[in-house]
Motif scaffolding. Structure first.
Motif, PDB file in Angstrom:
ATOM      1  N   GLU A   1       0.838  -1.208   0.000  1.00 24.80           N
ATOM      2  CA  GLU A   1       0.000   0.000   0.000  1.00 24.80           C
ATOM      3  C   GLU A   1       0.870   1.254   0.000  1.00 24.80           C
ATOM      4  O   GLU A   1       0.586   2.224  -0.713  1.00 24.80           O
ATOM      5  N   GLU A   2       1.955   1.246   0.783  1.00 23.19           N
ATOM      6  CA  GLU A   2       2.840   2.402   0.846  1.00 23.19           C
ATOM      7  C   GLU A   2       3.545   2.633  -0.485  1.00 23.19           C
ATOM      8  O   GLU A   2       3.677   3.773  -0.940  1.00 23.19           O
ATOM      9  N   PHE A   3       3.981   1.524  -1.139  1.00 24.08           N
ATOM     10  CA  PHE A   3       4.685   1.687  -2.414  1.00 24.08           C
ATOM     11  C   PHE A   3       3.735   2.169  -3.515  1.00 24.08           C
ATOM     12  O   PHE A   3       4.124   2.937  -4.395  1.00 24.08           O
ATOM     13  N   GLU A   4       2.489   1.715  -3.500  1.00 22.96           N
ATOM     14  CA  GLU A   4       1.523   2.176  -4.495  1.00 22.96           C
ATOM     15  C   GLU A   4       1.241   3.668  -4.350  1.00 22.96           C
ATOM     16  O   GLU A   4       0.945   4.350  -5.343  1.00 22.96           O
ATOM     17  N   LYS A   5       1.325   4.195  -3.113  1.00 18.69           N
ATOM     18  CA  LYS A   5       1.209   5.641  -2.939  1.00 18.69           C
ATOM     19  C   LYS A   5       2.380   6.352  -3.612  1.00 18.69           C
ATOM     20  O   LYS A   5       2.218   7.419  -4.215  1.00 18.69           O
ATOM     21  N   LEU A   6       3.581   5.731  -3.500  1.00 19.34           N
ATOM     22  CA  LEU A   6       4.751   6.303  -4.177  1.00 19.34           C
ATOM     23  C   LEU A   6       4.551   6.301  -5.699  1.00 19.34           C
ATOM     24  O   LEU A   6       4.933   7.262  -6.386  1.00 19.34           O
ATOM     25  N   LEU A   7       3.951   5.234  -6.221  1.00 19.93           N
ATOM     26  CA  LEU A   7       3.715   5.152  -7.674  1.00 19.93           C
ATOM     27  C   LEU A   7       2.811   6.276  -8.156  1.00 19.93           C
ATOM     28  O   LEU A   7       2.984   6.795  -9.262  1.00 19.93           O
ATOM     29  N   GLU A   8       1.827   6.656  -7.329  1.00 17.31           N
ATOM     30  CA  GLU A   8       0.912   7.732  -7.724  1.00 17.31           C
ATOM     31  C   GLU A   8       1.638   9.078  -7.798  1.00 17.31           C
ATOM     32  O   GLU A   8       1.239   9.957  -8.576  1.00 17.31           O
ATOM     33  N   GLN A   9       2.723   9.211  -7.058  1.00 10.94           N
ATOM     34  CA  GLN A   9       3.394  10.506  -6.972  1.00 10.94           C
ATOM     35  C   GLN A   9       4.656  10.600  -7.832  1.00 10.94           C
ATOM     36  O   GLN A   9       5.083  11.692  -8.172  1.00 10.94           O
ATOM     37  N   SER A  10       5.246   9.441  -8.186  1.00 12.63           N
ATOM     38  CA  SER A  10       6.576   9.455  -8.828  1.00 12.63           C
ATOM     39  C   SER A  10       6.517   8.856 -10.224  1.00 12.63           C
ATOM     40  O   SER A  10       6.210   7.663 -10.396  1.00 12.63           O
ATOM     41  N   GLU A  11       6.831   9.678 -11.232  1.00 12.82           N
ATOM     42  CA  GLU A  11       6.914   9.192 -12.618  1.00 12.82           C
ATOM     43  C   GLU A  11       8.092   8.223 -12.766  1.00 12.82           C
ATOM     44  O   GLU A  11       8.020   7.241 -13.500  1.00 12.82           O
ATOM     45  N   GLU A  12       9.193   8.497 -12.060  1.00 10.03           N
ATOM     46  CA  GLU A  12      10.373   7.625 -12.125  1.00 10.03           C
ATOM     47  C   GLU A  12      10.051   6.225 -11.594  1.00 10.03           C
ATOM     48  O   GLU A  12      10.480   5.218 -12.158  1.00 10.03           O
ATOM     49  N   ALA A  13       9.279   6.170 -10.514  1.00 12.10           N
ATOM     50  CA  ALA A  13       8.900   4.871  -9.954  1.00 12.10           C
ATOM     51  C   ALA A  13       8.021   4.100 -10.929  1.00 12.10           C
ATOM     52  O   ALA A  13       8.188   2.888 -11.118  1.00 12.10           O
ATOM     53  N   ARG A  14       7.070   4.792 -11.559  1.00  7.14           N
ATOM     54  CA  ARG A  14       6.192   4.110 -12.528  1.00  7.14           C
ATOM     55  C   ARG A  14       6.993   3.591 -13.715  1.00  7.14           C
ATOM     56  O   ARG A  14       6.740   2.496 -14.215  1.00  7.14           O
TER      57      ARG A  14
END
Length: 284
Positions: free
Chosen positions: A23-36
């Protein structure tokens, strides 16, 4: 992205994160283009992994043992009223320290942010990338081999059809001149035979050769009927383990030489490559 976030990305693609971490990492995905972008790249690599694995047959009796084990465990769970708590992750034996007197020994879980875990994740990612690259290269090689096999099959089919046509009844046939084709240079070890056959269907040239140099790329062997400086192509052929043959029907025109050249491809109307074999013949 930090090293820990990159490790979490690899574990997220492998579906190895627990509920809170996921759940925490999916929040990062919503905010970070680099992570996606990193997650998308890792998914492309993991999709190639099944193609890099070799097929293997399961050992005899494996199915029975697996089903027996599953059914046995299910029976034990149904008959038990106590739910066992999951065991904690233990440190390797070499890292255990004796507990001080009066204290209870405890286990230390391995952190996913530790140096060892980072090296393991990096190694798995590198192995996945190498397997993906190897799979692409292997597919290209298989495609090239298939093209060569198809070309050889077409040539064999064409030669068989010509030989079959030559074997059809055609009245009285007589053997004309047969000459040995000699190497045209000292570094050539090939040898061959050119035979003239005459029947009611016309005049035919049968050329056979062996110990030919290996072809490279689009190269092909080409047979020529020569009259003075004029050269008439009798067709091309490819070699199979250094041997090849050609059947050609032509109109006699006073040709005095039969020759074989190694050409860069099979599209030439005049010799462009190296002379391999040749022999003079009576004017035909």
């Amino acid at each position: 992205m930090t090293d820990v976030q990159e490790e979490l990305a690899a574990l997220y693609v492998l579906d190895a994160l627990d509920g809170d971490e996921k759940e925490e990492f999916e929040k990062l995905l919503e905010q970070s283009e680099e992570a996606r972008r990193l997650v998308a790249e890792l998914r492309e690599v993991t999709e190639l992994l099944p193609f890099a694995a070799e097929e293997a047959s399961p050992p005899a009796g494996m199915k029975g043992r697996v089903l027996g084990s599953i059914l046995g465990e299910r029976t034990e769970l149904q008959s038990s009223s106590v739910t066992e708590a999951p065991l904690p992750v233990q440190m390797p034996a070499a890292q255990h320290q004796p507990a001080p007197a009066g204290e209870t020994a405890r286990t230390v879980p391995v952190s996913r942010g530790s140096r060892g875990w980072r090296w393991l994740s990096a190694g798995l990612a590198a192995a996945a990338i190498l397997l993906g690259v190897y799979t692409v290269q292997l597919n290209e090689r298989v495609g090239n081999l298939q093209e060569q096999a198809d070309a050889a099959a077409r040539q064999a089919a064409g030669l068989e059809s010509r030989l079959a046509a030559a074997q059809q009844p055609a009245g009285t046939a007589r053997m004309g001149e047969a000459v040995k084709l000699s190497p045209a240079a000292e570094d050539v070890v090939a040898q061959g035979l050119a035979t003239i056959v005459i029947d009611s269907k016309g005049t035919h040239l049968v050329v056979q050769a062996e110990n030919l140099p290996k072809l490279q790329g689009t190269e092909a062997y080409q047979v020529w009927l020569i009259k003075g400086d004029a050269k008439q192509s009798a067709g091309t052929f490819e070699s199979n383990q250094g041997s090849g043959a050609l059947y050609y029907t032509f109109e006699p025109n006073g040709y005095d030489t039969v020759a074989i050249t190694l050409e860069p491809d099979d599209k030439g109307t005049q010799p462009r490559g190296k002379l391999i074999l040749a022999a003079p013949v009576n004017k035909i």
